[in-house]
Scaffold this active site. Sequence first.
Site, PDB file in Angstrom:
ATOM      1  N   ASP A  74      23.335 -16.618 -19.434  1.00  0.00           N
ATOM      2  CA  ASP A  74      24.396 -17.601 -19.167  1.00  0.00           C
ATOM      3  C   ASP A  74      24.045 -18.987 -19.686  1.00  0.00           C
ATOM      4  O   ASP A  74      24.943 -19.798 -19.934  1.00  0.00           O
ATOM      5  CB  ASP A  74      24.817 -17.624 -17.687  1.00  0.00           C
ATOM      6  CG  ASP A  74      23.683 -17.900 -16.724  1.00  0.00           C
ATOM      7  OD1 ASP A  74      22.517 -17.829 -17.131  1.00  0.00           O
ATOM      8  OD2 ASP A  74      23.978 -18.184 -15.546  1.00  0.00           O
TER       9      ASP A  74
HETATM   10  C1  LAN Z   1      16.589 -19.886 -12.146  1.00  0.00           C
HETATM   11  C2  LAN Z   1      17.234 -21.126 -12.586  1.00  0.00           C
HETATM   12  C3  LAN Z   1      18.459 -20.952 -13.412  1.00  0.00           C
HETATM   13  C4  LAN Z   1      19.246 -19.723 -13.057  1.00  0.00           C
HETATM   14  C5  LAN Z   1      20.694 -19.735 -13.608  1.00  0.00           C
HETATM   15  C6  LAN Z   1      20.785 -19.985 -15.097  1.00  0.00           C
HETATM   16  C7  LAN Z   1      21.467 -20.851 -12.919  1.00  0.00           C
HETATM   17  C8  LAN Z   1      21.338 -18.409 -13.228  1.00  0.00           C
HETATM   18  O1  LAN Z   1      22.692 -18.403 -13.580  1.00  0.00           O
HETATM   19  C9  LAN Z   1      20.539 -17.252 -13.762  1.00  0.00           C
HETATM   20  C10 LAN Z   1      19.143 -17.238 -13.150  1.00  0.00           C
HETATM   21  C11 LAN Z   1      18.343 -18.525 -13.415  1.00  0.00           C
HETATM   22  C12 LAN Z   1      17.860 -18.498 -14.837  1.00  0.00           C
HETATM   23  C13 LAN Z   1      17.106 -18.638 -12.519  1.00  0.00           C
HETATM   24  C14 LAN Z   1      16.375 -17.420 -12.112  1.00  0.00           C
HETATM   25  C15 LAN Z   1      15.282 -17.590 -11.044  1.00  0.00           C
HETATM   26  C16 LAN Z   1      14.491 -18.866 -11.227  1.00  0.00           C
HETATM   27  C17 LAN Z   1      13.839 -18.821 -12.575  1.00  0.00           C
HETATM   28  C18 LAN Z   1      15.476 -20.040 -11.141  1.00  0.00           C
HETATM   29  C19 LAN Z   1      16.204 -20.136  -9.815  1.00  0.00           C
HETATM   30  C20 LAN Z   1      14.549 -21.220 -11.194  1.00  0.00           C
HETATM   31  C21 LAN Z   1      13.322 -20.788 -10.385  1.00  0.00           C
HETATM   32  C22 LAN Z   1      13.431 -19.257 -10.165  1.00  0.00           C
HETATM   33  C23 LAN Z   1      12.052 -18.575 -10.210  1.00  0.00           C
HETATM   34  C24 LAN Z   1      12.175 -17.107  -9.939  1.00  0.00           C
HETATM   35  C25 LAN Z   1      11.141 -19.266  -9.189  1.00  0.00           C
HETATM   36  C26 LAN Z   1       9.822 -18.632  -9.019  1.00  0.00           C
HETATM   37  C27 LAN Z   1       9.811 -17.739  -7.868  1.00  0.00           C
HETATM   38  C28 LAN Z   1       9.574 -16.436  -7.912  1.00  0.00           C
HETATM   39  C29 LAN Z   1      10.046 -15.590  -6.814  1.00  0.00           C
HETATM   40  C30 LAN Z   1       8.855 -15.799  -9.018  1.00  0.00           C
END
Ligand code: LAN
Length: 742
Positions: A475
């Site tokens: 996305d």
């Molecule tokens: C994010 C941030 C962005 C987010 C969007 C683009 C908003 C979403 O539409 C798709 C998923 C995504 C890319 C996403 C996935 C999970 C993330 C990377 C995070 C929320 C930012 C931090 C998180 C990550 C998993 C944090 C680390 C924790 C663990 C459990 C490994």
Amino acid sequence: MLKVKSGWKNWQLLTEKGRHIWAFKPGSSNINEHLQNADNVTDEEVIQFTEDFQFDKFSNPNSGDKVYRHAAINEKFQAFAGKILQVESSEAQQAIDALVKGINYYSCLQSDDGHWPGDYGGPLFLLPGLLIASYISETPFPKAHREMMKVYLFNHQNKDAGWGMHIEGESTMFGTVMQYVSLRILGVDKNHEQLIKAREWIGDNGGATGIPSWGKFYLSILNLYDWQGFNSLFPEMWLFPKWLPVHPWRYWCHTRMVYLPMAYCYAERIKVPENALILSLRQELYNEAFETIDWPKQRTTVCEKDCYTTPSPVLKWMNFFTNNYEKCKLPWLRKKATDYILKYLNAEDEQTNYLNIGPVNKAINSICIWHAYGKDSEQFKKHVARWYDYLWVAEDGMKMSGYNGSQLWDTAFSTRAILESDLGKLFPATLEKSYQFIDLSQIKSEHATHTEFFRHPMIGSWPFSTAEQGWPVADCTAEGLSATLALHHSGLVKPIIDEQRIKQAIDTLLSYQNADGGWATYELTRSAKWLEKLNPSEVFADIMIDYSWTECTAACVISLLEIQEDYPEYKSSEIHKAVSTGLSFIVKQQKTDGSWYGGWAVCFTYATWFGIEAIGKAKGKGYCDDAILVDSINKACAFLVSRQKTDGGWGETFESCSKLVYTEAATSQVVNTAWALLALMAANFGDKKIIENGINMLLKRQSDIGDWPQENISGVFNYNCMITYSNYRNIFPIWALSRYCR
Ligand code: LAN
């Protein structure tokens, strides 16, 4: 002038090509110089500047990113002096003025490289990981940083003396023990009043033996838990044949990239040597003598305040086998597995320029690389240099960000928000800079090792943060593409992102569509839902595979619809099919009350906006049976209308995400309100009074210079952990006002 406390002035954000470094009294842009300054501070200086970071969590645990914002505004702010559209209706005039004021304020926050820096904190289990990496490797942060971290950790202690998983959460064993240990690593005395109370919390809740598995992992590294108390991570699993549905290449990339370095640490049973601090902590954390604890029994002990998912019988059965295998493991096979893991870790480090996919593997990879190659190795030094990319300073202290930033994501949204009405064209310089950043951030090449390490092809895609970090997201690619098209349409920029690059983005988008018609996050769904039965995390749900999501799907559908208008010849039948199946997926996800559940922001208002936006755009264009689409939109609008508060706004709390039911906040929230308004306007909703009331609420909340207040936390991941999106409070009200003015 906004009040910038004198302690805040010590810290300055340096940015370059999206990179963020908070520098302490930077004289020059030489990174080592300000680290030196930060280490040379005196105790008196520390007392002085940390006083200015006292923060009242109990009035609102969400900091407002004031350190960055107030400095940027004082440096750049000027009231908008250009020509503003004059209209006769006083209501419309108010909205126009608020919009221009809103964009004018927000454009001052843009950095020279074109993106919008912002606080991306929230989770409380990230900084401890980094501190453990720095402790075990004897690579301390400079003194000023350490003091600012202490301030942050103390600022977020709850009234009951514990800490949550995230800044708004109730206390958990995971949150409390991790922050407690962090403060001790940072040198706080065990007799500190706040630590005495925290210890009571830990004791009253059964002691640290009940910390969930990720905590057991960190404590084992610190030699505060016996590795025998941790279920085997079966490192040999990385040698499984690829066709097996349980091979880790099929896991969600975040889960894969976290369990990879964890498996290395487990295989090597990495732990800090016993020392005075460790011996003391062993006494502080448990209700029984450390030596008497029956470790194998603790593998499944989890404090009930932490349990979010319960381990399945399949997982228990698997643990039984893998734990027993540890007693008779084949040394040559173990060696083969750890060699492979190390090779993979190096590849991830190189592919991401040592930023890594996220904050968790950033810390654990650092530990592995330190263990494998030593403190003086080039690889380890490269890791340490990138620790700083993850740190952020706000009025509540120094935190670790949930990613190396949300640069591309915020820039793409901001651009689209500003350009939705012609008034955005009053800010050509801002948009020109956004375009430069979007251009810079598109991924232009593949890594030499991308197939070997299971990476999805990514040329033409966009990442969430920076091209340097380089993990493409479906996305984010859609948002990057939509923002590019909007900029090209505006006529304000010379189109550097040419047709070939646009087509590459389209190809990537198409390649990301799942068989169920939806789009997931970073990759295709690579295995089946039943793999969730092996989720060992206890605190997160749905982490095993990359699932299709309403929001991700809607973003991709919207982008493809826009592409069809601009490039009607390109892969039109393929795009037509992708859009139709995408829409069916979205319709299928809709709940009976008309809402959609949002997996990446809070919550139903967010996903309902995406759902309506995609369907509204596709309606009447022959992609699906229109009767179905109209019915879906009507239901969704009825849902939103039923949730409007008496002041015209909407408001949800994070519990919508964890409990999976709409949970109304005590007060309206500007971000939820903007999403609901965007949705109703996209649906061309008939009762304009509903929309006007919402717009009035946004106008009332706007400050004199054009900002909106930081209210509740807006982001989420894995249902149960919340994350801050500090720019959302500007982006979405601006977007809603733009749409209204248009
Ligand atoms: C994010 C941030 C962005 C987010 C969007 C683009 C908003 C979403 O539409 C798709 C998923 C995504 C890319 C996403 C996935 C999970 C993330 C990377 C995070 C929320 C930012 C931090 C998180 C990550 C998993 C944090 C680390 C924790 C663990 C459990 C490994």
